[in-house]
Enzyme design. Structure first.
Site, mmCIF file in Angstrom:
data_model
loop_
_atom_site.group_PDB
_atom_site.id
_atom_site.type_symbol
_atom_site.label_atom_id
_atom_site.label_comp_id
_atom_site.label_asym_id
_atom_site.label_seq_id
_atom_site.Cartn_x
_atom_site.Cartn_y
_atom_site.Cartn_z
ATOM 1 C CB SER A 149 -1.066 -0.185 1.500
ATOM 2 O OG SER A 149 -1.527 1.146 1.387
ATOM 3 C CE1 TYR A 162 -4.072 -1.988 5.298
ATOM 4 C CE2 TYR A 162 -2.743 0.208 3.953
ATOM 5 C CZ TYR A 162 -3.683 -0.984 3.678
ATOM 6 O OH TYR A 162 -3.982 -1.683 2.703
ATOM 7 C CE LYS A 166 -1.461 -4.313 2.955
ATOM 8 N NZ LYS A 166 -1.840 -5.434 2.100
#
Length: 302
Positions: A149, A162, A166
């Site tokens: 991401s 997150y 990622k």
């Protein structure tokens, strides 16, 4: 492009993963559709999404099997690959797409929310990839396609867990690519921009936020799937250790982290010299790096 191939797609019951599974099947692949059917934060479970995607593939004349395991569980992750081999005879590509979100501003993020996101994204990618590796080595071929991401590549507010997972996936992919090159196995990353359940929680209260959300809604999940099919196919046999992004009809190739500028002081650096000489010299390069990110991705990372 995938005739005779067997592909395992995690998180394939909805959104981006579902579109990937459907397109892989349309291109001739047998597909293991993995999805435990949990909520956006990893809660609950439902066999329906995975089974529906598998049923849709079979109804269209393809081959598919629904797997409900959690990628964060070592035995569950192994079962995804074993289902592919037992039911379809082999495994040719792994698409590590499964994910959850537990967003919180950094000072309010709990260890439980940190661990849950790391377990699904980073540990899940490790576990499923590890399970496929013996088969890839034996057949001297295979493709790992990991979902990263721009939240990890660039950073994002309220997503420390997150973002860390990622960016960790990028490091995992790059090392797999180097370790497995001698076996003819490749590993690549995709950072997707797409409207899905994962992005539906983005606030849309101010006019600017509403405009951003409407723009994101035009980036449909099916736009991601063609690059995945290509990377899973033999046509991509020379492509490995790369980071791509897909944003609607645009495909972006990311550069790797490399030194931008350096300075040497023969007598060594003191804290004062760093403040007075080094940082003022570095500031133009630091600003240009930030400007490039803002230009290429002029709205919030996904």
């Amino acid at each position: 492009m995938l005739e005779g191939k067997v592909v395992a797609v995690t998180g394939a019951g909805r959104g981006v993963g579902r579109e990937i599974a459907l397109l892989c099947a349309r291109h001739g692949a047998a597909v293991v559709v993995n999805d435990p059917g949990v909520g956006g934060g990893g809660e609950g479970g439902d066999a329906g999404p995975a089974q529906q995607t598998a049923n849709d593939i079979v109804a269209a004349g393809g081959r598919a099997h629904a797997n409900l395991a959690s990628v964060a569980d070592p035995a569950g992750a192994t079962s995804i690959v074993e289902d592919a081999v037992q039911r379809f005879g082999r495994i040719d590509a792994v698409v590590n797409n499964a994910g959850i979100l537990r967003d919180a501003i950094w000072h309010k993020m709990s260890f439980e929310d940190w661990r849950a996101v790391i377990d699904v994204h980073l540990n899940g990618a490790f576990l499923v990839s590890k399970a496929a590796t013996p088969y890839f080595r034996e057949q001297q071929s295979g493709s790992f396609i990991h979902f990263t991401s721009t939240s990890g590549l660039i950073g994002n507010i309220g997503q420390a867990n997150y973002s860390a997972a990622k960016l960790g996936i990028v490091g995992l992919s790059q090392s797999i690519a180097l370790d497995m090159a001698r076996a003819g196995v490749r590993s690549n990353c995709i950072a997707p921009f797409a409207w899905s359940r994962m992005t539906a929680s983005i606030p849309a209260e101010t006019p600017e936020q509403k405009e951003r959300v409407e723009r994101l809604k035009t980036m449909s999940a099916d736009k991601i799937a063609p690059l995945v099919v290509y990377l899973a196919s033999d046509a991509s046999k020379e492509v490995s250790n790369q980071i791509f992004s897909v944003r609607k009809n645009e495909i972006v190739l990311f550069g790797k982290t490399r030194p931008v500028r350096s300075m040497t002081k023969t007598e060594g650096w003191s804290p004062e010299a760093i403040a007075d000489e080094l940082i003022p010299s570095f500031k133009p390069s630091m600003a240009r790096a930030d400007e490039v990110s803002a230009h290429v991705f002029p709205y919030d990372p996904i």
